[in-house]
Design a protein around this motif. Structure first.
Motif, PDB file in Angstrom:
ATOM      1  N   ILE A 104      -3.508  -2.727   5.207  1.00  0.00           N
ATOM      2  CA  ILE A 104      -2.848  -3.849   6.280  1.00  0.00           C
ATOM      3  C   ILE A 104      -2.153  -4.352   5.456  1.00  0.00           C
ATOM      4  O   ILE A 104      -2.969  -5.716   5.006  1.00  0.00           O
ATOM      5  CB  ILE A 104      -3.978  -4.451   7.381  1.00  0.00           C
ATOM      6  N   ASP A 105      -1.111  -5.175   5.817  1.00  0.00           N
ATOM      7  CA  ASP A 105       0.084  -6.068   4.928  1.00  0.00           C
ATOM      8  C   ASP A 105      -0.307  -6.780   5.256  1.00  0.00           C
ATOM      9  O   ASP A 105      -0.795  -8.015   4.294  1.00  0.00           O
ATOM     10  CB  ASP A 105       0.720  -5.051   4.211  1.00  0.00           C
ATOM     11  N   MET A 120       1.676  -1.658   7.001  1.00  0.00           N
ATOM     12  CA  MET A 120       0.733  -1.247   6.211  1.00  0.00           C
ATOM     13  C   MET A 120       1.435  -0.827   5.133  1.00  0.00           C
ATOM     14  O   MET A 120       2.972  -0.553   4.398  1.00  0.00           O
ATOM     15  CB  MET A 120       0.857   0.703   6.993  1.00  0.00           C
ATOM     16  N   LYS A 121       0.754  -1.352   3.689  1.00  0.00           N
ATOM     17  CA  LYS A 121       1.170  -1.196   2.785  1.00  0.00           C
ATOM     18  C   LYS A 121       2.087   0.460   2.940  1.00  0.00           C
ATOM     19  O   LYS A 121       1.098   1.520   2.871  1.00  0.00           O
ATOM     20  CB  LYS A 121       0.304  -0.732   1.784  1.00  0.00           C
ATOM     21  N   GLY A 122       2.734   1.043   1.919  1.00  0.00           N
ATOM     22  CA  GLY A 122       3.882   1.972   1.590  1.00  0.00           C
ATOM     23  C   GLY A 122       4.544   1.979   3.008  1.00  0.00           C
ATOM     24  O   GLY A 122       5.203   3.166   3.563  1.00  0.00           O
ATOM     25  N   LYS A 182      10.740   1.575  11.371  1.00  0.00           N
ATOM     26  CA  LYS A 182      11.552   0.860  10.542  1.00  0.00           C
ATOM     27  C   LYS A 182      11.889  -0.528  11.795  1.00  0.00           C
ATOM     28  O   LYS A 182      12.293  -1.124  12.296  1.00  0.00           O
ATOM     29  CB  LYS A 182      12.048   0.219   9.529  1.00  0.00           C
ATOM     30  N   GLU A 183      13.401   0.527  12.000  1.00  0.00           N
ATOM     31  CA  GLU A 183      14.258   0.533  13.155  1.00  0.00           C
ATOM     32  C   GLU A 183      13.828  -0.403  14.190  1.00  0.00           C
ATOM     33  O   GLU A 183      14.302  -0.889  15.095  1.00  0.00           O
ATOM     34  CB  GLU A 183      15.533   1.662  13.356  1.00  0.00           C
ATOM     35  N   ASN A 184      13.680   0.525  15.204  1.00  0.00           N
ATOM     36  CA  ASN A 184      12.373   0.396  15.601  1.00  0.00           C
ATOM     37  C   ASN A 184      11.739  -1.189  16.717  1.00  0.00           C
ATOM     38  O   ASN A 184      11.808  -1.532  17.349  1.00  0.00           O
ATOM     39  CB  ASN A 184      11.944   1.574  17.086  1.00  0.00           C
ATOM     40  N   ARG A 238      -7.022   6.162  16.455  1.00  0.00           N
ATOM     41  CA  ARG A 238      -7.541   5.220  16.499  1.00  0.00           C
ATOM     42  C   ARG A 238      -8.305   4.081  16.180  1.00  0.00           C
ATOM     43  O   ARG A 238      -8.186   2.789  16.678  1.00  0.00           O
ATOM     44  CB  ARG A 238      -8.660   6.724  16.615  1.00  0.00           C
ATOM     45  N   CYS A 239      -8.243   4.377  14.856  1.00  0.00           N
ATOM     46  CA  CYS A 239      -7.779   3.711  13.961  1.00  0.00           C
ATOM     47  C   CYS A 239      -7.182   3.491  12.079  1.00  0.00           C
ATOM     48  O   CYS A 239      -6.288   4.553  12.717  1.00  0.00           O
ATOM     49  CB  CYS A 239      -9.450   4.022  13.209  1.00  0.00           C
ATOM     50  N   VAL A 240      -6.838   2.319  11.828  1.00  0.00           N
ATOM     51  CA  VAL A 240      -6.121   1.967  10.533  1.00  0.00           C
ATOM     52  C   VAL A 240      -7.200   1.532   9.840  1.00  0.00           C
ATOM     53  O   VAL A 240      -8.077   0.447   9.937  1.00  0.00           O
ATOM     54  CB  VAL A 240      -4.859   1.363  10.766  1.00  0.00           C
TER      55      VAL A 240
END
Length: 138
Positions: free
Chosen positions: A46-47, A61-63, A125-127, A39-41
Motif C-alpha cells: 500500500i503506497d 499500491m506500489k507497482g 488509473k483512468e477510472n 479479499r486482501c491486499v
C-alpha cells in the motif's frame, strides 16, 4: 383462533419490514472496476489511499496497481476530507478488517466511527481518476 392469526400476521409483517430494511443498494462506483475482487491486499504494497465517499476507498499500491474497496454498507462520517486508520495483526489488510475515521481536533486526531472494509476490486488509473473527479464535484 383469531388472536393466533393476528400474531402470525404481525410477525410476518415485522420480518418482511426487517428484511427490506437490511437491503443495501449496490455501490454505483463498482461499475468502474476492471476485474474480480480480492479479499486482501499486502500492507507493504500500500503506497497511499484516498477516500472517495462513505462507501468507497481507493488503495494505490506500489507497482501502479489500484484497488477500489467497496465497503459493505455506508460508513456515516466517512468522506473524502477525512483521515482514516486501520489496525491488523497480519501483514495483509482484508475485507474483515475495520477502519476508523480520525476526526481532526486542534493539532491532533480523535477516533470517530469505525466501519468494516469490503472486498478490493482492481480499477484502472483512468477510472480511479474519474471517481476522484466525481467526488470533488459533489
Amino acid at each position: 383462533m383469531r388472536p393466533r392469526f393476528l400474531s402470525s400476521a404481525l410477525l410476518s409483517l415485522c420480518l418482511t419490514a426487517f428484511a427490506h430494511a437490511e437491503e443495501i443498494p449496490t455501490n454505483p462506483n463498482r461499475e468502474l472496476v476492471s476485474g474480480s475482487p480480492e479479499r486482501c491486499v499486502n500492507l507493504r504494497r500500500i503506497d497511499q489511499l484516498e477516500v472517495i465517499d462513505n462507501r468507497s476507498i481507493l488503495f494505490f499500491m506500489k507497482g501502479k496497481q489500484i484497488y477500489l474497496n467497496d465497503l459493505p454498507r455506508p460508513c456515516n462520517g466517512l468522506s473524502r476530507h477525512e483521515t482514516i486508520m486501520y489496525k491488523t495483526s497480519l501483514n495483509e489488510l482484508c475485507n474483515v478488517d475495520i477502519i476508523t475515521v480520525l476526526n481532526s481536533v486542534g493539532s491532533g486526531f480523535l477516533p470517530g466511527v469505525s466501519c468494516g472494509l469490503g472486498k478490493f476490486y482492481p480499477i484502472t488509473k483512468e477510472n480511479a481518476d474519474t471517481l476522484k473527479k466525481q467526488s470533488r464535484e459533489r
